[in-house]
Design an enzyme around this catalytic site. Structure first.
Site, short mmCIF file in Angstrom:
data_model
loop_
_atom_site.label_atom_id
_atom_site.label_comp_id
_atom_site.label_asym_id
_atom_site.label_seq_id
_atom_site.Cartn_x
_atom_site.Cartn_y
_atom_site.Cartn_z
N ASP A 58 30.33 -1.91 8.90
CA ASP A 58 31.18 -2.27 10.11
C ASP A 58 31.46 -3.64 11.05
O ASP A 58 30.72 -4.20 10.83
CB ASP A 58 30.68 -1.06 11.17
CG ASP A 58 29.55 -1.27 12.35
OD1 ASP A 58 28.85 -1.40 11.69
OD2 ASP A 58 29.86 -1.24 13.03
N GLU A 86 26.59 0.12 13.54
CA GLU A 86 25.72 -0.38 13.70
C GLU A 86 26.13 -0.88 14.99
O GLU A 86 25.21 -1.55 16.06
CB GLU A 86 25.35 -1.65 13.30
CG GLU A 86 23.95 -2.38 13.61
CD GLU A 86 24.57 -3.88 14.49
OE1 GLU A 86 23.81 -4.13 15.09
OE2 GLU A 86 25.20 -4.05 14.95
#
Ligand SMILES: [Zn+2]
Length: 387
Positions: free
Chosen positions: A76, A138
């Site tokens: 991400d 994350e």
């Protein structure tokens, strides 16, 4: 499917083209990676989120039944909204030795390197397997990697150590701060602003709480108990605030988000404990005198532990050897490394790109950093053939 071979730069262009902002799905990227790996005869397993919007991916290259070397990266990226980009953030743009694009540095650069390297690892006669550990979310509190860590040693092969490829300019990082994020909800009572004694002003109560956080921040700064870190102290910041409805109404609600990044020497409970006590003893009693239902509630949103690799850490020793370095560093950003370490997997952080470019508009990675990372992975392959 015909195996594709992509160099790290070509792989990075493919990865950047997927808009994997944390709030959006990363499944199309995961499907691309699965297809790429399977075209090279590498099987992988998903660890999907409960809602199916995201997935982690775990792949083993090399012998089974042997603990491997984990290569960990998040898929991400942070949002581009409100940022001024001079090129399309989701089209990798090459200019003067730099590769521009959202996530190019944090941290699709590392993910591109390990994926581009997968066919080479596969062609080696590895004694120690490589475990690719790709996660999601994350950037919103390291939440996505946790279910995958929970499966290691059960459904998924467990690594013997983990290399987390967050951008460190290929320096060996063995320590980072912990991150603690909160939302505080202050509930008072509405009234006509001409009758303030009938209401409880939630914004002004929040102001008192924020003043206490400011005082604590100043004290922690003066303590300077983390000399390895930049800055060398624990810091507290209020980052979002929302409340009130009109200038002539005593506001009933105020919500604010705050966070602290703690050096290992500071006890996080000291900060949360003092804040809670201050709210309970110094702010709430006066609010309750007017409205017995007045409240101050604090909800924990983020909890990323600190990384503090022990002396003789196998992951740090290997990273120093492969990086041909003899010095380690401490950083002020959190990583998944601390979660792996906490779960019993020795971890180190080393990856291509400079953290200064992460999360910024016109994020970029120097092409030379991808080369340095590929060289590192070449040395890792040689190591894993004989160890
Ligand atoms: Zn990152």
């Amino acid at each position: 499917m015909t195996p594709q071979n992509l160099n790290p730069k070509e792989m990075l262009a493919r990865l950047v083209a997927f808009d994997t902002t944390s709030a959006k799905t990363n499944i199309p990227l995961i499907e691309f990676v699965e297809d790429f790996l399977s075209s090279h005869g590498i099987a992988s397993q998903r660890v999907p989120s409960d809602d199916g919007v995201h997935s982690s991916l775990h792949a083993v290259i090399g012998p089974e039944g042997v603990p491997g070397i984990g290569l960990s990266g998040h898929t991400d990226v942070v949002p581009v909204e409100g940022q001024n980009w001079t090129s399309d953030p989701f089209t990798l743009t090459h200019k003067d030795g730099r590769l521009y694009g959202r996530g190019s540095c944090d941290m699709k650069g590392f993910v591109a390197c390990i994926l581009a390297h997968a066919p080479k690892f596969k062609a080696c006669d590895l004694k120690t397997p490589m475990h690719l550990l790709l996660s999601y979310n994350e950037e919103v509190g390291c939440t996505g990697v946790r279910p995958m860590i929970g499966e290691l040693g059960k459904r998924l092969a467990a690594p013997r150590l983990v290399i987390v490829g967050e951008p460190t300019s290929m320096k060996v990082v063995d320590a980072h701060k912990s991150i603690h994020g909160f939302e505080t909800h202050v509930t008072g009572k509405e009234s006509h602003s001409g009758k303030p004694h009938l209401g409880v002003n939630a914004i002004m109560a929040a102001g008192e709480l924020i003043s206490e956080l400011t005082r604590m921040d100043e004290e922690l700064r003066a303590r300077a108990d983390g000399p390895r870190f930049d800055p060398p102290y624990t810091n507290i910041a209020v980052a979002l605030i929302d409340g009130g409805s009109a200038r002539n109404i005593t506001p009933k609600c105020c919500n604010f988000s705050w966070l602290f990044r703690s050096v290992p020497a500071t006890d996080p409970d000291e900060i949360t404990g003092r804040f809670g006590k201050f709210a309970e003893e110094n702010v709430l009693p006066a609010m309750k005198q007017v409205n017995p239902d007045a409240s101050i509630e604090t909800v924990r949103m983020t909890n990323v532990p600190a990384l503090n690799a022990p002396e003789g850490s196998p992951a740090v020793s290997l990273a120093l050897q492969l990086a041909e370095a003899n010095e380690t560093f401490a950083v002020s950003y959190g990583t998944e490394g601390s979660l792996f370490e906490k779960a019993g997997f020795s971890s180190v952080v080393i990856g291509p790109g400079d953290i200064a470019q992460a999360h910024a508009p016109d994020e970029f990675i120097e092409e030379s950093e991808l080369v340095a990372c590929s060289d590192f992975l070449d040395r890792l392959a040689v190591y894993a053939e004989s160890n």
